[in-house]
Design an enzyme around this catalytic site. Structure first.
Site, mmCIF file in Angstrom:
data_model
loop_
_atom_site.group_PDB
_atom_site.id
_atom_site.type_symbol
_atom_site.label_atom_id
_atom_site.label_comp_id
_atom_site.label_asym_id
_atom_site.label_seq_id
_atom_site.Cartn_x
_atom_site.Cartn_y
_atom_site.Cartn_z
ATOM 1 C CG LEU A 68 -1.678 1.202 1.686
ATOM 2 C CD1 LEU A 68 -2.952 0.765 2.421
ATOM 3 C CD2 LEU A 68 -0.866 2.123 2.595
ATOM 4 C CG ASP A 89 1.082 7.967 -2.889
ATOM 5 O OD1 ASP A 89 2.027 7.455 -2.268
ATOM 6 O OD2 ASP A 89 1.221 8.556 -3.976
#
Ligand code: FRU
Length: 485
Positions: A41, A43
């Protein structure tokens, strides 16, 4: 939905299923922060509140714990506390985004949710192309791509990405993170009357603009909004050299406060100031919610900063988001506080109202746990005060400087430091610990230090040290997690 889109969704969902048990068995999983179901993961994207529901999308690489052809994953919540995972929002399925549905933002128009994102494309010779694209949804769950809205203008390299869109009066505006052909980082602004046709206004500010001087070779993830009478440009510049206590991470994230001229798109601004002084914080994004609050999520990671040394990689996932913060302007600087709603996670309070430690190191009765919030208020710090967390990290204050230290993630024989100077001294600290994360709000949000921490999972010791005499109060709440399902 195209065949390719369906195929990519199927493959990503298979990947989630395949690694579910491994990922969930990691003791470093967090209980109240957003994480990927598998993979990487980065932004926060498309953060918005629409019809009462908060949507938080995220850059997601499902097939690997490295970067690559990103998807947009999607979390939703009614209260910023209990979140559910929605179906994948966007996949890199089209010619204009085949190497990544890169970062972007969301706006509401005519009762539909519009996503703006960068289509990252590599041609057959590995040359980069960048397209700013639109996807639209009627229900906030299913998105239909509408293709390219903005092509690369002259004068810029294809490092041109991360559109943030907003409305002012009856016009739409977009800022984009850019690199000029002479390799200077910039933020570029466009305007539109219909969200579809966009006209280039020019650089808002950037390296080599105005009086700023040389300030990095690429600026990522801009965000521009009004706060307490100022216009604030948040941006993540790359290429700044460390300077004293500043710019200690591989890449930075901070803001310029000033006044934006909506006719020219130029921002007259003060100096750059970092938003967070910890080890992991990057690419934050804000939204104005339905209560009129300016809320921010950041990525608790930094690109190219020993990402592969995170121990969670053994468990097939890496990185998480920060907690949501509310931003205000105090006349001089941005103040960041944890969103009010986070109090709903609290169990009963444990309070020690006046503790004095004099040239000693102590545990404090009941102060423990890996999913907790602590609020410390200081009456006196004569010389030096420190908190040792889980025999791993330490927060130590002396002579107006707060230092966070932890073992170097790549070379555990070394200790690494992040420091911040506190002009008014240390008055309070609000700490959030979540298994492998630490967020410290200092002096009611004047400064924040955010970091990943990887102590031994069973290690729960919290020790308080004082050289000379320190007097303080401490409150503790155990925190409930949210569902990631
Ligand atoms: C920032 C960033 C963005 C880009 C995205 C790709 O971390 O590099 O500029 O859109 O990540 O995942």
């Amino acid at each position: 939905m195209s065949e390719r889109d369906l195929e990519l969704r199927r493959l990503a969902n298979e990947e989630v299923e395949k690694h579910k048990d491994t990922v969930e068995s990691d003791p470093y999983r967090l209980k109240y922060h957003h994480m990927p179901p598998v993979g990487l993961l980065n932004d926060p994207n498309g953060f918005i509140q629409w019809k009462g529901t908060y949507h938080l999308f995220y850059q997601w690489m499902p097939f690997d714990t490295g970067h690559g052809a990103k998807f947009w994953g999607h979390y939703a919540s009614e209260d910023l506390v209990k979140w559910r995972h929605e179906p994948i929002a966007l996949t890199p399925s089209d010619w204009f985004d085949k190497n990544g549905v890169y970062s972007g933002s969301a706006v509401v128009h005519d009762d539909e949710l519009y996503l703006f994102y960068t289509g990252n494309v590599k041609d057959e010779n590995d040359n980069r192309e960048a397209y700013q694209c639109i996807a639209v949804s009627q229900d906030g769950v299913h998105f239909e791509k509408q293709g390219v809205a903005v092509n690369l203008p002259e004068g810029y390299t294809p490092h041109f990405r991360d559109p943030k869109v907003w409305k002012k009066a009856d016009h739409w505006y977009m800022v984009i993170g850019a690199q000029s052909e002479d390799l200077q980082g910039k933020v570029v602004m466009f305007q539109s009357s219909d969200l579809k046709n966009w006209e280039l206004m020019g650089p808002v500010t950037g390296s080599g603009e105005g009086t700023l001087g040389s300030f990095g070779y690429m600026w990522e993830c801009p965000d521009l909004f009004a706060l307490g009478g100022k216009d604030i440009l948040i941006v993540s510049p790359q290429g700044l050299e460390p300077q004293g206590m500043n710019y200690a991470n591989t890449y930075q994230s901070g803001y310029f406060a000033g006044a934006l001229d909506y006719n020219t798109g130029k921002l007259e601004h003060e100096d750059f100031r970092e938003l967070d002084r910890g080890f992991e914080f990057y690419a934050p994004q804000t939204t104005l919610d339905e209560q009129g609050r300016r809320l921010l999520f950041g990525w608790m990671g930094v690109p190219d900063q020993y990402e592969q040394a995170h121990p969670t990689i053994e468990y097939q996932w890496v990185h998480c988001m920060t907690l949501p913060r509310e931003l205000t302007w105090n006349g001089t600087q941005i103040i960041q506080k944890p969103a009010e709603e986070l109090k709903q996670m609290r169990g009963p309070v444990l309070l020690h109202s006046s503790i004095t430690i004099n040239n000693d190191q102590k545990a404090i009765r009941g102060i423990e746990g890996k999913s907790v919030e602590w609020n410390l208020e200081f009456e006196k710090i004569e010389d030096q005060f420190a908190i040792e967390l889980f025999q791993y990290a330490s927060l130590s204050y002396k002579d107006g400087v707060l230092t966070l230290s932890r073992p170097h993630l790549e070379d555990k024989t070394k200790t690494e430091f992040r420091r911040v100077a506190l002009e008014q001294g240390l008055k309070s600290m609000r700490l959030y610990v979540d298994h492998s994360s630490l967020e410290v709000f200092i002096n009611e949000g004047e400064e924040v230090m955010t970091s990943r921490i990887f102590p031994q999972p069973e290690e729960e010791h919290i020790l308080f040290t004082s050289l000379g005499e320190s007097t303080f109060s401490i409150e503790q709440w155990k925190l409930d997690g949210f569902q990631h399902a």
